[in-house]
Design a protein around this motif. Structure first.
Motif, PDB file in Angstrom:
ATOM      1  N   VAL A  24       0.853  -1.188   0.000  1.00  0.00           N
ATOM      2  CA  VAL A  24       0.000   0.000   0.000  1.00  0.00           C
ATOM      3  C   VAL A  24       0.889   1.237   0.000  1.00  0.00           C
ATOM      4  O   VAL A  24       1.787   1.372   0.847  1.00  0.00           O
ATOM      5  N   LEU A  25       0.632   2.137  -0.948  1.00  0.00           N
ATOM      6  CA  LEU A  25       1.364   3.396  -1.060  1.00  0.00           C
ATOM      7  C   LEU A  25       0.503   4.527  -0.513  1.00  0.00           C
ATOM      8  O   LEU A  25      -0.695   4.588  -0.802  1.00  0.00           O
ATOM      9  N   ALA A  26       1.090   5.432   0.259  1.00  0.00           N
ATOM     10  CA  ALA A  26       0.332   6.545   0.834  1.00  0.00           C
ATOM     11  C   ALA A  26       1.247   7.730   1.078  1.00  0.00           C
ATOM     12  O   ALA A  26       2.467   7.577   1.222  1.00  0.00           O
ATOM     13  N   ASP A  27       0.645   8.925   1.141  1.00  0.00           N
ATOM     14  CA  ASP A  27       1.429  10.135   1.381  1.00  0.00           C
ATOM     15  C   ASP A  27       1.631  10.358   2.883  1.00  0.00           C
ATOM     16  O   ASP A  27       1.266   9.517   3.712  1.00  0.00           O
ATOM     17  N   ARG A  28       2.161  11.518   3.245  1.00  0.00           N
ATOM     18  CA  ARG A  28       2.513  11.794   4.645  1.00  0.00           C
ATOM     19  C   ARG A  28       1.314  11.840   5.573  1.00  0.00           C
ATOM     20  O   ARG A  28       1.473  11.720   6.787  1.00  0.00           O
ATOM     21  N   GLY A  29       0.132  12.057   5.029  1.00  0.00           N
ATOM     22  CA  GLY A  29      -1.052  12.088   5.875  1.00  0.00           C
ATOM     23  C   GLY A  29      -1.341  10.753   6.551  1.00  0.00           C
ATOM     24  O   GLY A  29      -2.115  10.692   7.512  1.00  0.00           O
ATOM     25  N   TYR A  30      -0.717   9.696   6.080  1.00  0.00           N
ATOM     26  CA  TYR A  30      -0.945   8.352   6.620  1.00  0.00           C
ATOM     27  C   TYR A  30       0.247   7.867   7.457  1.00  0.00           C
ATOM     28  O   TYR A  30       0.325   6.689   7.805  1.00  0.00           O
ATOM     29  N   ASP A  31       1.153   8.789   7.772  1.00  0.00           N
ATOM     30  CA  ASP A  31       2.366   8.418   8.483  1.00  0.00           C
ATOM     31  C   ASP A  31       2.080   8.173   9.962  1.00  0.00           C
ATOM     32  O   ASP A  31       1.895   9.117  10.743  1.00  0.00           O
ATOM     33  N   HIS A  32       2.026   6.903  10.350  1.00  0.00           N
ATOM     34  CA  HIS A  32       1.840   6.539  11.759  1.00  0.00           C
ATOM     35  C   HIS A  32       2.287   5.086  11.912  1.00  0.00           C
ATOM     36  O   HIS A  32       1.789   4.196  11.229  1.00  0.00           O
ATOM     37  N   ASP A  33       3.224   4.846  12.834  1.00  0.00           N
ATOM     38  CA  ASP A  33       3.781   3.499  12.987  1.00  0.00           C
ATOM     39  C   ASP A  33       2.728   2.478  13.437  1.00  0.00           C
ATOM     40  O   ASP A  33       2.819   1.292  13.099  1.00  0.00           O
ATOM     41  N   LYS A  34       1.732   2.930  14.202  1.00  0.00           N
ATOM     42  CA  LYS A  34       0.670   2.020  14.638  1.00  0.00           C
ATOM     43  C   LYS A  34      -0.031   1.399  13.436  1.00  0.00           C
ATOM     44  O   LYS A  34      -0.299   0.187  13.410  1.00  0.00           O
ATOM     45  N   TYR A  35      -0.311   2.221  12.425  1.00  0.00           N
ATOM     46  CA  TYR A  35      -1.032   1.715  11.262  1.00  0.00           C
ATOM     47  C   TYR A  35      -0.110   0.948  10.319  1.00  0.00           C
ATOM     48  O   TYR A  35      -0.565   0.068   9.584  1.00  0.00           O
ATOM     49  N   ARG A  36       1.169   1.265  10.364  1.00  0.00           N
ATOM     50  CA  ARG A  36       2.116   0.424   9.631  1.00  0.00           C
ATOM     51  C   ARG A  36       2.111  -0.990  10.186  1.00  0.00           C
ATOM     52  O   ARG A  36       2.091  -1.969   9.432  1.00  0.00           O
ATOM     53  N   ARG A  37       2.103  -1.115  11.510  1.00  0.00           N
ATOM     54  CA  ARG A  37       2.076  -2.448  12.126  1.00  0.00           C
ATOM     55  C   ARG A  37       0.788  -3.184  11.792  1.00  0.00           C
ATOM     56  O   ARG A  37       0.807  -4.402  11.545  1.00  0.00           O
ATOM     57  N   ARG A  38      -0.313  -2.445  11.763  1.00  0.00           N
ATOM     58  CA  ARG A  38      -1.594  -3.090  11.451  1.00  0.00           C
ATOM     59  C   ARG A  38      -1.627  -3.580  10.009  1.00  0.00           C
ATOM     60  O   ARG A  38      -2.214  -4.621   9.708  1.00  0.00           O
ATOM     61  N   LEU A  39      -0.983  -2.842   9.109  1.00  0.00           N
ATOM     62  CA  LEU A  39      -0.885  -3.309   7.729  1.00  0.00           C
ATOM     63  C   LEU A  39      -0.043  -4.580   7.649  1.00  0.00           C
ATOM     64  O   LEU A  39      -0.412  -5.536   6.954  1.00  0.00           O
ATOM     65  N   TRP A  40       1.078  -4.594   8.364  1.00  0.00           N
ATOM     66  CA  TRP A  40       1.907  -5.798   8.371  1.00  0.00           C
ATOM     67  C   TRP A  40       1.115  -6.982   8.908  1.00  0.00           C
ATOM     68  O   TRP A  40       1.241  -8.115   8.397  1.00  0.00           O
ATOM     69  N   ASP A  41       0.287  -6.749   9.943  1.00  0.00           N
ATOM     70  CA  ASP A  41      -0.523  -7.836  10.517  1.00  0.00           C
ATOM     71  C   ASP A  41      -1.511  -8.401   9.495  1.00  0.00           C
ATOM     72  O   ASP A  41      -1.889  -9.579   9.578  1.00  0.00           O
ATOM     73  N   LEU A  42      -1.943  -7.561   8.543  1.00  0.00           N
ATOM     74  CA  LEU A  42      -2.863  -8.014   7.490  1.00  0.00           C
ATOM     75  C   LEU A  42      -2.133  -8.632   6.304  1.00  0.00           C
ATOM     76  O   LEU A  42      -2.757  -9.026   5.330  1.00  0.00           O
ATOM     77  N   GLY A  43      -0.812  -8.683   6.395  1.00  0.00           N
ATOM     78  CA  GLY A  43      -0.030  -9.251   5.312  1.00  0.00           C
ATOM     79  C   GLY A  43       0.241  -8.281   4.180  1.00  0.00           C
ATOM     80  O   GLY A  43       0.534  -8.704   3.057  1.00  0.00           O
ATOM     81  N   VAL A  44       0.143  -6.977   4.476  1.00  0.00           N
ATOM     82  CA  VAL A  44       0.345  -5.938   3.463  1.00  0.00           C
ATOM     83  C   VAL A  44       1.568  -5.106   3.845  1.00  0.00           C
ATOM     84  O   VAL A  44       1.694  -4.661   4.992  1.00  0.00           O
ATOM     85  N   LYS A  45       2.445  -4.873   2.888  1.00  0.00           N
ATOM     86  CA  LYS A  45       3.641  -4.069   3.139  1.00  0.00           C
ATOM     87  C   LYS A  45       3.313  -2.593   2.995  1.00  0.00           C
ATOM     88  O   LYS A  45       2.828  -2.160   1.947  1.00  0.00           O
ATOM     89  N   PRO A  46       3.548  -1.759   4.015  1.00  0.00           N
ATOM     90  CA  PRO A  46       3.288  -0.321   3.903  1.00  0.00           C
ATOM     91  C   PRO A  46       4.463   0.423   3.276  1.00  0.00           C
ATOM     92  O   PRO A  46       5.621   0.190   3.644  1.00  0.00           O
ATOM     93  N   GLN A  47       4.167   1.287   2.347  1.00  0.00           N
ATOM     94  CA  GLN A  47       5.151   2.234   1.813  1.00  0.00           C
ATOM     95  C   GLN A  47       4.532   3.615   1.951  1.00  0.00           C
ATOM     96  O   GLN A  47       3.800   4.073   1.073  1.00  0.00           O
ATOM     97  N   ILE A  48       4.808   4.255   3.085  1.00  0.00           N
ATOM     98  CA  ILE A  48       4.176   5.517   3.458  1.00  0.00           C
ATOM     99  C   ILE A  48       5.259   6.561   3.660  1.00  0.00           C
ATOM    100  O   ILE A  48       6.240   6.321   4.380  1.00  0.00           O
ATOM    101  N   ALA A  49       5.099   7.709   3.042  1.00  0.00           N
ATOM    102  CA  ALA A  49       6.080   8.787   3.179  1.00  0.00           C
ATOM    103  C   ALA A  49       6.149   9.258   4.633  1.00  0.00           C
ATOM    104  O   ALA A  49       5.134   9.309   5.329  1.00  0.00           O
ATOM    105  N   ARG A  50       7.339   9.607   5.073  1.00  0.00           N
ATOM    106  CA  ARG A  50       7.555  10.056   6.448  1.00  0.00           C
ATOM    107  C   ARG A  50       7.390  11.569   6.548  1.00  0.00           C
ATOM    108  O   ARG A  50       7.804  12.311   5.660  1.00  0.00           O
ATOM    109  N   ARG A  51       6.779  12.020   7.661  1.00  0.00           N
ATOM    110  CA  ARG A  51       6.730  13.449   7.939  1.00  0.00           C
ATOM    111  C   ARG A  51       8.125  13.948   8.315  1.00  0.00           C
ATOM    112  O   ARG A  51       9.002  13.172   8.693  1.00  0.00           O
TER     113      ARG A  51
END
Length: 278
Positions: free
Chosen positions: A190-217
């Motif tokens: 999943v690709l997302a801009d800085r508005g989605y930058d949060h480590d909690k949601y990165r972990r939740r994506l990993w738990d769903l088997g999805v690799k997060p690629q989210i820009a850092r603030r």
């Protein structure tokens, strides 16, 4: 009148035979009463074209041109509400996604998400928009495949942070059939801009088997994600080409969501027609 020019140029709200063959089996069957049947029900196909006319032009229901044969604006609105309650639009989107996957046109290797603000006149799922001087607003949230095909779209209040809708948006993707084996629901990345930058949601994506690629603030621009993530912005441009989605006129949130889902289906249908025309 403006709509007359549109009729002369093209009839983008016409439901051609192929599209209607997909939609008609999804509509609920209404049996006419044997005793006291009342006025004959206006043909579903013409009413559907009236709904498409409103979606494309943004015209008010009461101004729907009677001479085009769609029926009255109230007839079209009631039929839209009836079909929305019956769950027609999510099923239509799911059917078209399955056909696209069967044609090898869906790319689940990655997905992109975004959530801009349309203007709003009021109703449920609104909130004080931080980008519009605190006025009441709503947000469209969209996830697309790697090529920009809409996989799911949701509606929330304008005060909802984008990142809080990341998991619900991913979960809104229907099980996409079209090939042998298990239906596909999750992209690989999943690709997302800085508005989605949060480590909690990165972990939740990993738990769903999805690799997060989210820009850092707090980092320099130029993450490189824009090279791939632009497809969701293009998809939003196509969605908001439908005038009814640029401003949320509907008080009822389910009616606006119906228009949003129908617009996603129309974009899928256009892609499918291009594939068939090759």
């Amino acid at each position: 009148m403006i709509w007359r020019c549109g009729v002369a140029r093209r009839k983008s709200w016409d439901a051609d035979d192929e599209l209607w063959a997909v939609i008609e089996p999804l509509l609920p069957k209404v049996e006419r009463r044997a005793r006291h049947p009342g006025r004959k029900r206006h043909p579903d196909r013409l009413v559907f074209q009236g709904i498409l006319f409103v979606l494309h032009t943004g015209i008010a229901w009461e101004h729907l041109p009677q001479e085009l044969g769609f029926g009255s604006g109230m007839t079209c609105w009631r039929r839209l509400a009836e079909w929305t309650e019956a769950g027609v639009w999510p099923r239509l989107h799911e059917v078209l996604l399955a056909e696209l996957r069967g044609a090898n046109a869906l790319d689940f290797s990655r997905a992109a998400v975004d959530g801009p603000h349309p203007r709003v006149k009021g109703g449920p799922k609104t909130g004080r928009s931080p980008v519009d001087r605190g006025r009441a607003g709503s947000k469209h949230h969209l996830i697309t495949d790697a090529t920009g095909i809409p996989l799911a779209a949701t509606l929330t209040g304008g005060n909802r942070n984008d990142v809080t809708q990341l998991i619900p948006l991913l979960q809104a993707v229907p099980p996409v059939r079209g090939k042998r084996g298990r239906p596909r629901r999750r992209p690989d990345v999943v690709l997302a801009d800085r508005g989605y930058d949060h480590d909690k949601y990165r972990r939740r994506l990993w738990d769903l088997g999805v690799k997060p690629q989210i820009a850092r603030r707090s980092t320099e621009h130029g993450s490189g994600l824009g090279i791939q993530r632009w497809v969701v912005e293009r998809a939003f441009a196509h969605l908001h080409w439908f005038r009814r989605l640029r401003i949320r006129w509907e008080i009822r949130d389910d009616i606006h969501e119906a228009f949003l889902s129908l617009a996603c289906s129309i974009l899928c249908w256009r892609r499918l027609k291009k594939l068939r025309a090759r």
